[in-house]
Each structure stands twice: as C-alpha cells, then as structure tokens.
Design a protein around this motif. Structure first.
Motif, short mmCIF file in Angstrom:
data_model
loop_
_atom_site.label_atom_id
_atom_site.label_comp_id
_atom_site.label_asym_id
_atom_site.label_seq_id
_atom_site.Cartn_x
_atom_site.Cartn_y
_atom_site.Cartn_z
N MET A 291 0.86 -1.19 0.00
CA MET A 291 0.00 0.00 0.00
C MET A 291 0.90 1.24 0.00
O MET A 291 1.76 1.41 0.88
CB MET A 291 -0.91 0.01 1.22
N LEU A 292 0.72 2.09 -0.98
CA LEU A 292 1.48 3.32 -1.08
C LEU A 292 0.60 4.49 -0.67
O LEU A 292 -0.56 4.59 -1.12
CB LEU A 292 1.97 3.53 -2.52
N ARG A 293 1.14 5.37 0.14
CA ARG A 293 0.39 6.56 0.56
C ARG A 293 1.27 7.78 0.35
O ARG A 293 2.37 7.87 0.90
CB ARG A 293 -0.04 6.45 2.02
N GLU A 294 0.79 8.68 -0.47
CA GLU A 294 1.44 9.96 -0.69
C GLU A 294 0.40 11.03 -0.48
O GLU A 294 -0.79 10.74 -0.30
CB GLU A 294 2.03 10.01 -2.10
N GLN A 295 0.81 12.27 -0.53
CA GLN A 295 -0.13 13.35 -0.29
C GLN A 295 -1.28 13.29 -1.29
O GLN A 295 -1.10 13.41 -2.49
CB GLN A 295 0.57 14.70 -0.37
N GLY A 296 -2.49 13.06 -0.77
CA GLY A 296 -3.67 13.05 -1.61
C GLY A 296 -3.90 11.77 -2.39
O GLY A 296 -4.86 11.69 -3.16
N MET A 297 -3.06 10.74 -2.20
CA MET A 297 -3.17 9.52 -3.00
C MET A 297 -2.93 8.30 -2.16
O MET A 297 -2.08 8.28 -1.28
CB MET A 297 -2.14 9.56 -4.15
N GLU A 298 -3.71 7.24 -2.44
CA GLU A 298 -3.53 5.94 -1.81
C GLU A 298 -3.62 4.89 -2.91
O GLU A 298 -4.56 4.91 -3.71
CB GLU A 298 -4.60 5.72 -0.76
N ALA A 299 -2.64 3.99 -2.96
CA ALA A 299 -2.63 2.99 -4.03
C ALA A 299 -2.27 1.63 -3.47
O ALA A 299 -1.23 1.47 -2.81
CB ALA A 299 -1.63 3.39 -5.12
N ARG A 300 -3.12 0.63 -3.72
CA ARG A 300 -2.83 -0.76 -3.36
C ARG A 300 -2.43 -1.49 -4.64
O ARG A 300 -3.16 -1.49 -5.63
CB ARG A 300 -4.04 -1.42 -2.72
N ILE A 301 -1.27 -2.15 -4.61
CA ILE A 301 -0.76 -2.83 -5.79
C ILE A 301 -1.30 -4.26 -5.79
O ILE A 301 -0.89 -5.09 -4.98
CB ILE A 301 0.77 -2.81 -5.83
N VAL A 302 -2.23 -4.53 -6.69
CA VAL A 302 -2.88 -5.83 -6.77
C VAL A 302 -1.98 -6.81 -7.52
O VAL A 302 -1.79 -7.96 -7.09
CB VAL A 302 -4.25 -5.70 -7.45
N MET A 303 -1.44 -6.39 -8.66
CA MET A 303 -0.52 -7.21 -9.45
C MET A 303 0.50 -6.29 -10.10
O MET A 303 0.21 -5.15 -10.45
CB MET A 303 -1.26 -8.00 -10.54
#
Length: 312
Positions: free
Chosen positions: A162-174
C-alpha cells in the motif's frame, strides 16, 4: 464469472482526446441475479495488455432470495482475478478448493488446460441482505502457457503493498508500481493497481509503466488533458504517453494493463485461446461431461450455450 455478450452501448461522451486512444462505456448485463457492467471485451477494444475481460459487479445489496449463484462452469486458456470491495463470495473449483473470498484479497484462478468453478453467496450469510461490490477480470495466458496445469492462489490484503502519498492511496494488486511490487503471481507482464485520489489531487502515470495502460473509474470523476470523465468509463491511453489523472472532487479507479500479447485471442463463452480448434475441443469436452466436477457443488452446472458467435 460466466461470459454472456451483449451489444456495446452508444457513446454519448466526447469520443476521444489526444491522450486517450479508446473510450469505452460498459454494457450492463445480469449474471446470477447481479447487475454487472462489462467493459472488456468490446467492439472497440478486445484486450489491454493481457486483460481480455473486465467486469464490475455491483455495488448492490442482494436480498436473501436473490443471492449470487453462479453454477459450475468451465474455463480454459486464462486466469481469473477476483477482487472485492464489499461482500463475500464462496469459491469452489474442480481442484477441490473451497474458499470465501473477502474484500481486499486477490484470488487468482489459473485455468490453463481446464478448470471448473462456481461462485455463490455463502450459505451461512443468506439470512440477511448481502452487500456485493467488486471486480472480476480475465487475463489471457501467453501462447506457451495456455495449456499449463490449473491452479488456485489466494493472496491476503495484508500482503499487498500500500502506497500513501499526499492526496493519493494505491494498493498494488498485481505487478509493480512506484517502486513497489505485488507478490501475486504473474504469467505475463501485468499491471493492476487500486488507486484513490483525494479531492483536488492528481497522479502522474509515466509512459513506460506498461506497454498498454487503461483506467476504469469506479467512483467520482477524473480529468485527463482537461476533459472530465464520469464513473464507469474505461479510458485506454496511447502507448508511451505520460498521463496526469486529476480528481477535482476525488475519485476511485483501477489502473491496469501490461505487455501486449503477440498473437490473436479467440473468446467463446468462458473459453479463451489462440486456437479456434482448441475452443471447439473444449466445447465438446463440456458438452460430453469430460471436465472435472466441483467437489461440494456437483448437483448443478451451466449448460453449453447454443448458437453463440465466436468473439475475436
């Protein structure tokens, strides 16, 4: 899921902008009592990287009498990826797997030379209304892996970066994204990322992140090159372009794609193959009962459809 084609809807949005190669509005169908929006395959686009099928399930609340019941059905030549946002689905397959799929987990079922599975609302949860929301995608297997042994793998949500940066959250599924990689097995170069942007934020998608790239907006709206696109739109980007996706009011979308397959794929019902003859063989095997059964779900099955055209 089981595949049933329906005509593409008429596009009422702007047809294209410089950064976007293809805009697809999904068509809606009913699968096992659940409304599903299908973005791939379409007349405009068959694949994005290895992704040959892209279904959005729900969001919906199923009454106990309308629980999800997708009876046993076969697949060849592909991997299915089930990824839920809400609700639970019991997966059973002909390998003997039985598992309740939960939100955030990744369930990768590789059909290869052939597998049978069913997807149903868990029996123990059917006394109450059942929420359901998620995605099921199919990944076409590379030519040399189309006939590999079938397999099933579950990766828990806690194992996904799970990546968290200012204003963004991203879970890497593949695949890999922003320097981090998912542990989910890939048979071909694959990118699949669950991204949420806060209101007023944006994300930059480099041109080299994948040979073919697209986003499907689940909630909110996105802006690309000054044009706004509502939810439930699939945007395929031109290869090599740097893309900036903005979310003035916030957005939730999936980024997906990967390397383009070097050869054509046929799709008929639940069968995917580079060979028309192989699909005809699979049809005859299902018609004559030569696929394996699903332990614990042996009483029902979906019959072979009749008079269905070949998708190509």
């Amino acid at each position: 899921m089981s595949f049933s084609p329906c005509p593409d809807p008429k596009i009422g949005d702007i047809a294209a902008i410089d950064a976007i190669e293809t805009l697809i509005i999904p068509r809606t169908s009913d699968i096992g009592g659940l409304e599903v929006r299908r973005a791939l395959p379409s007349a405009k686009r068959r694949l994005v990287g290895p992704f040959i099928f892209f279904d959005r399930m729900g969001p919906a609340i199923l009454r106990p009498t309308d629980a999800l019941d997708v009876r046993p059905h076969p697949h060849i030549g592909l991997s299915t990826v089930t990824y839920l946002f809400d609700g639970n689905i019991r997966h059973r397959d002909s390998l003997g797997t039985e598992m309740v799929i939960k939100p955030g987990d990744v369930n990768l079922m590789t059909a290869g030379r052939g597998i049978v599975h069913s997807e149903r609302s868990p029996e123990e949860l059917r006394t109450e209304p059942l929420p359901i929301s998620g995605l099921q995608t199919w990944l076409a297997l590379p030519d040399h892996l189309e006939e590999i042994d079938p397999a099933f793998a579950n990766t828990g949500v806690s194992e996904l970066p799970m990546l968290r940066e200012q204003g963004m959250e991203a879970r890497i599924v593949m695949g890999r994204f922003h320097g981090a990689g998912s542990p989910v097995k890939q048979h071909a170069e694959t990118l699949y990322v669950d991204i949420r942007l806060d209101p007023g934020s944006h994300i930059q998608l480099p041109g080299n992140i994948a040979e073919e790239r697209a986003i499907y907006t689940l909630d909110g709206s996105v802006e690309v090159a000054g044009q706004s696109f509502a939810a439930d739109r699939l945007l395929v980007f031109r290869p090599g372009d740097e893309i900036i996706v903005r979310a003035p009011q916030g957005a939730h979308f999936m980024l997906f794609g990967g390397a383009a397959l070097p050869s054509k794929r046929y799709i008929w019902w639940n069968f995917v193959s580079s060979s028309h003859e192989r699909i005809e063989q699979a049809k005859e095997e299902w018609r004559t009962g030569r696929f394996d059964i699903v332990p614990g779900d042996e009483e029902e099955f979906i019959p072979l459809p009749e008079n269905r055209p070949m998708e190509q």
